[in-house]
Scaffold this motif. Structure first.
Motif, PDB file in Angstrom:
ATOM      1  N   THR A  11      -8.905  10.624   7.470  1.00 37.83           N
ATOM      2  CA  THR A  11      -8.516  10.613   8.687  1.00 37.83           C
ATOM      3  C   THR A  11      -8.378   8.201   8.542  1.00 37.83           C
ATOM      4  OG1 THR A  11     -10.467  10.141  10.062  1.00 37.83           O
ATOM      5  CG2 THR A  11      -9.078  12.168  10.642  1.00 37.83           C
ATOM      6  N   GLN A 297      -0.933   5.947  20.252  1.00 37.22           N
ATOM      7  CA  GLN A 297      -2.258   5.874  19.347  1.00 37.22           C
ATOM      8  C   GLN A 297      -3.600   6.251  19.667  1.00 37.22           C
ATOM      9  OE1 GLN A 297      -0.578   6.926  16.075  1.00 37.22           O
ATOM     10  NE2 GLN A 297       1.187   7.630  17.167  1.00 37.22           N
ATOM     11  N   LYS A 298      -3.844   5.049  20.289  1.00 38.40           N
ATOM     12  CA  LYS A 298      -5.580   4.802  21.458  1.00 38.40           C
ATOM     13  C   LYS A 298      -5.823   6.349  21.994  1.00 38.40           C
ATOM     14  CE  LYS A 298      -8.299   1.689  24.064  1.00 38.40           C
ATOM     15  NZ  LYS A 298      -8.375   1.067  24.869  1.00 38.40           N
ATOM     16  N   LYS A 300      -5.141   9.200  20.802  1.00 40.15           N
ATOM     17  CA  LYS A 300      -5.444  10.208  19.728  1.00 40.15           C
ATOM     18  C   LYS A 300      -6.614   9.735  19.157  1.00 40.15           C
ATOM     19  CE  LYS A 300      -1.762  11.219  17.328  1.00 40.15           C
ATOM     20  NZ  LYS A 300      -0.303  10.897  16.756  1.00 40.15           N
ATOM     21  N   THR A 301      -7.271   8.844  19.455  1.00 35.41           N
ATOM     22  CA  THR A 301      -8.497   8.558  18.249  1.00 35.41           C
ATOM     23  C   THR A 301     -10.022   8.742  19.422  1.00 35.41           C
ATOM     24  OG1 THR A 301      -8.816   6.027  19.437  1.00 35.41           O
ATOM     25  CG2 THR A 301      -7.372   6.232  17.460  1.00 35.41           C
ATOM     26  N   GLN A 303     -12.372  11.232  21.409  1.00 30.15           N
ATOM     27  CA  GLN A 303     -13.248  12.121  20.922  1.00 30.15           C
ATOM     28  C   GLN A 303     -13.132  12.444  22.048  1.00 30.15           C
ATOM     29  OE1 GLN A 303     -14.861  12.064  17.717  1.00 30.15           O
ATOM     30  NE2 GLN A 303     -13.940  10.615  16.574  1.00 30.15           N
ATOM     31  N   PRO A 314     -10.725  13.880  17.373  1.00 23.37           N
ATOM     32  CA  PRO A 314     -10.096  13.250  18.306  1.00 23.37           C
ATOM     33  C   PRO A 314      -8.849  13.807  18.542  1.00 23.37           C
ATOM     34  CG  PRO A 314     -10.438  12.382  15.773  1.00 23.37           C
ATOM     35  CD  PRO A 314     -11.043  13.620  16.354  1.00 23.37           C
TER      36      PRO A 314
END
Length: 343
Positions: A11, A297-298, A300-301, A303, A314
């Motif tokens: 990743t 996008q944030k 998706k990171t 956890q 993620p």
């Protein structure tokens, strides 16, 4: 970087993969992060710009290890397929199962069960966290209806019956959806789902986020070798990614809907981020799309602990994990497909 379901996920967007003595070597600049025996994994999924060495790709081809490459944002690029790769056999089995009413019913019911469970979870979570700000009685009633739908879907005798239960459950869920909007009710409200075009700001935001989620599901299915256009719940049509739409059903409430509601309830997205067209359709404007894409996008990171695998991953890898589980079931490596049921 992590291994899950005998799959190596890379990743880091600046990682480079190479070969050393039948081992995958993961490097960032001059630093070696890991060496993993090729014989211990079935697949490599990389979200790195830098890619992999030709030597590693050739060895993966000979060992029958699948390799799939994505952009760091999750867009599917390509897969490396060797002579012994099982994608052809996997897809042939997928097509056979899609043509079987019995096999289609089992998977269709699983997808819808996951969706209904997660719809109910979203309502229950809101009722618990914002009791004094919502119509708790209405949320309780709709939650009860969804609970009944969850029981009925597992006893359906046909895919058409599953579709009927799903349609009723979606109606019950969206009946309470306006109660989940906690801020700026004059600008953001929900009466019913509208598409092509969306007729209000809430529907416009949902449609845009669903499009992002569909793309992620298409990419995840392509990465494991399944055909995203041949589904079990959604009817096949030219250009429709039916299997991706099947897979995303269980993600809609907890991934897309909660994300959209959070953007509104925190004030990240406002009325000024939308525009109305001549046909009455409402859409995100350029500044609104940028805000949503950055937040997506944030998100998706972040956890989570996968409810079935019980591993921390993620959010962005959830569609890939479910695609792997689905591929294993289709191949016959597992007895059932476990839908994503968030806890």
């Amino acid at each position: 970087m992590r291994t899950m379901l005998n799959t190596l996920f890379v990743t880091s967007d600046d990682a480079y993969l190479s070969l050393e003595n039948d081992n995958v070597v993961v490097q960032i600049d001059d630093k070696t992060l890991a060496k993993i025996p090729l014989r211990s994994i079935e697949q490599i999924i990389s979200f790195s710009y830098k890619g992999a060495s030709p030597a590693l790709m050739g060895k993966c081809s000979r060992f029958g290890v699948g390799m799939s490459f994505f952009s760091p944002r999750g867009r599917f690029y390509c897969s490396i397929l060797g002579e012994n790769n099982r994608n052809v056999l996997l897809r042939r089995e997928q097509f056979r199962r899609a043509d079987s009413s019995e096999n289609s019913l089992e998977l269709a019911a699983a997808f819808v069960a996951g969706k209904i469970y997660n719809c109910r979870w979203v309502i229950e979570r809101t009722k618990r966290d914002h009791t004094l700000r919502v119509n708790a009685e209405r949320l309780m009633e709709q939650s009860s209806l969804l609970k009944d739908g969850l029981r009925r879907v597992m006893s359906c005798a046909s895919v058409d019956e599953v579709r009927g239960v799903e349609g009723k459950a979606a109606k019950d869920y969206f009946y309470a959806f306006d109660d989940l909007i906690l801020r700026d009710k004059d600008s953001f409200f929900f009466e019913q789902r509208s598409r092509r075009p969306p007729l209000d700001r809430m529907n416009a935001l949902l449609s845009f986020v669903y499009t992002l989620l569909t793309g992620d599901c298409v990419a995840a299915l392509q990465g494991v070798g399944l055909d995203p256009y041949v589904g079990f719940l959604h009817v096949d049509r030219p250009g429709r990614p039916s299997l991706a739409l099947d897979l995303m059903e269980e993600f809609r409430p907890v991934v897309a809907d909660r994300f959209a509601l959070t953007l509104i309830n925190t004030g990240a997205v406002q009325a000024a981020h939308f525009e109305e067209r001549e046909n009455g359709g409402v859409f995100l404007n350029e500044s609104g799309r940028k805000i949503v894409l950055a937040a997506w996008q944030k998100r998706k990171t972040e956890q989570i602990t996968h409810p079935f695998l019980e591993e921390k991953i993620p959010w962005g890898l959830v569609p890939h994990a479910q695609a792997l589980l689905l591929a294993r079931y289709v191949r016959g490596d597992s007895d059932a497909y476990p839908p994503f049921m968030w806890k």
